[in-house]
Design a protein around this motif. Structure first.
Motif, mmCIF file in Angstrom:
data_model
loop_
_atom_site.group_PDB
_atom_site.id
_atom_site.type_symbol
_atom_site.label_atom_id
_atom_site.label_comp_id
_atom_site.label_asym_id
_atom_site.label_seq_id
_atom_site.Cartn_x
_atom_site.Cartn_y
_atom_site.Cartn_z
ATOM 1 N N UNK A 1 -16.755 15.105 -44.132
ATOM 2 C CA UNK A 1 -17.571 15.322 -42.924
ATOM 3 C C UNK A 1 -18.517 16.517 -43.089
ATOM 4 N N UNK A 2 -18.119 17.505 -43.888
ATOM 5 C CA UNK A 2 -18.994 18.652 -44.140
ATOM 6 C C UNK A 2 -20.157 18.291 -45.061
ATOM 7 N N UNK A 3 -19.962 17.272 -45.892
ATOM 8 C CA UNK A 3 -20.975 16.878 -46.877
ATOM 9 C C UNK A 3 -21.335 15.401 -46.709
ATOM 10 N N UNK A 4 -21.777 15.006 -45.512
ATOM 11 C CA UNK A 4 -22.067 13.579 -45.304
ATOM 12 C C UNK A 4 -23.271 13.132 -46.127
ATOM 13 N N UNK A 5 -23.193 11.909 -46.600
ATOM 14 C CA UNK A 5 -24.309 11.296 -47.325
ATOM 15 C C UNK A 5 -24.725 12.113 -48.551
ATOM 16 N N UNK A 6 -23.742 12.718 -49.252
ATOM 17 C CA UNK A 6 -24.050 13.543 -50.418
ATOM 18 C C UNK A 6 -23.369 12.999 -51.665
ATOM 19 N N UNK A 7 -24.077 13.049 -52.792
ATOM 20 C CA UNK A 7 -23.505 12.803 -54.116
ATOM 21 C C UNK A 7 -23.198 14.183 -54.705
ATOM 22 N N UNK A 8 -21.962 14.569 -54.733
ATOM 23 C CA UNK A 8 -21.591 15.889 -55.249
ATOM 24 C C UNK A 8 -21.616 15.852 -56.772
ATOM 25 N N UNK A 9 -22.329 16.813 -57.351
ATOM 26 C CA UNK A 9 -22.438 16.895 -58.804
ATOM 27 C C UNK A 9 -21.526 17.976 -59.379
ATOM 28 N N UNK A 10 -21.454 19.131 -58.702
ATOM 29 C CA UNK A 10 -20.615 20.224 -59.181
ATOM 30 C C UNK A 10 -20.388 21.219 -58.048
ATOM 31 N N UNK A 11 -19.516 22.192 -58.307
ATOM 32 C CA UNK A 11 -19.256 23.252 -57.339
ATOM 33 C C UNK A 11 -18.861 24.509 -58.097
ATOM 34 N N UNK A 12 -19.008 25.654 -57.433
ATOM 35 C CA UNK A 12 -18.569 26.942 -57.952
ATOM 36 C C UNK A 12 -17.845 27.677 -56.841
ATOM 37 N N UNK A 13 -16.785 28.381 -57.205
ATOM 38 C CA UNK A 13 -16.048 29.182 -56.236
ATOM 39 C C UNK A 13 -16.201 30.649 -56.596
ATOM 40 N N UNK A 14 -16.282 31.496 -55.560
ATOM 41 C CA UNK A 14 -16.343 32.929 -55.797
ATOM 42 C C UNK A 14 -16.554 33.701 -54.524
ATOM 43 N N UNK A 15 -15.970 34.908 -54.464
ATOM 44 C CA UNK A 15 -16.198 35.812 -53.339
ATOM 45 C C UNK A 15 -16.010 35.143 -51.980
ATOM 46 N N UNK A 16 -14.980 34.321 -51.819
ATOM 47 C CA UNK A 16 -14.692 33.709 -50.530
ATOM 48 C C UNK A 16 -15.614 32.583 -50.124
ATOM 49 N N UNK A 17 -16.289 31.964 -51.085
ATOM 50 C CA UNK A 17 -17.195 30.860 -50.741
ATOM 51 C C UNK A 17 -17.150 29.784 -51.823
ATOM 52 N N UNK A 18 -17.609 28.616 -51.445
ATOM 53 C CA UNK A 18 -17.744 27.494 -52.368
ATOM 54 C C UNK A 18 -19.199 27.047 -52.315
ATOM 55 N N UNK A 19 -19.863 27.007 -53.467
ATOM 56 C CA UNK A 19 -21.245 26.546 -53.562
ATOM 57 C C UNK A 19 -21.202 25.151 -54.170
ATOM 58 N N UNK A 20 -21.758 24.182 -53.441
ATOM 59 C CA UNK A 20 -21.726 22.774 -53.873
ATOM 60 C C UNK A 20 -23.131 22.327 -54.254
ATOM 61 N N UNK A 21 -23.237 21.735 -55.426
ATOM 62 C CA UNK A 21 -24.514 21.148 -55.852
ATOM 63 C C UNK A 21 -24.407 19.644 -55.651
ATOM 64 N N UNK A 22 -25.366 19.093 -54.891
ATOM 65 C CA UNK A 22 -25.295 17.674 -54.556
ATOM 66 C C UNK A 22 -26.687 17.110 -54.322
ATOM 67 N N UNK A 23 -26.737 15.791 -54.215
ATOM 68 C CA UNK A 23 -27.969 15.069 -53.892
ATOM 69 C C UNK A 23 -27.712 14.207 -52.674
ATOM 70 N N UNK A 24 -28.780 13.937 -51.933
ATOM 71 C CA UNK A 24 -28.668 13.048 -50.772
ATOM 72 C C UNK A 24 -28.476 11.605 -51.217
ATOM 73 N N UNK A 25 -27.632 10.888 -50.496
ATOM 74 C CA UNK A 25 -27.496 9.453 -50.732
ATOM 75 C C UNK A 25 -28.682 8.763 -50.066
ATOM 76 N N UNK A 26 -29.208 7.709 -50.688
ATOM 77 C CA UNK A 26 -30.356 7.018 -50.077
ATOM 78 C C UNK A 26 -29.977 6.304 -48.789
#
Length: 68
Positions: free
Chosen positions: A43-68
């Motif tokens: 639900x936090x990442x609707x319509x997303x193709x997740x490619x990768x993520x990084x964790x650090x300093x109390x956060x998660x950075x997600x790299x993704x693309x929109x689904x068509x």
């Protein structure tokens, strides 16, 4: 304890252990906990193709693309 992972282009959590009052309840509760957290992540990442993520300093950075 657990970790994030990318599966089928979605961010998911993989639970490795659940301790409650010093008792290991992993087998009894792993599936339900993973399902609830993964549903929230979806639900936090609707319509997303997740490619990768990084964790650090109390956060998660997600790299993704929109689904068509």
């Amino acid at each position: 304890t657990g970790n994030f992972a990318v599966e089928n282009e979605s961010l998911v959590v993989k639970i490795s252990s659940i301790l409650f009052n010093g008792r290991d309840v992993t087998e009894e509760h792993r599936a339900e906990l993973e399902s609830n957290v993964n549903s929230s992540l979806y639900r936090l990442l609707p319509q997303r193709y997740v490619q990768s993520f990084e964790m650090g300093e109390g956060r998660v950075v997600v790299r993704s693309k929109m689904r068509p």
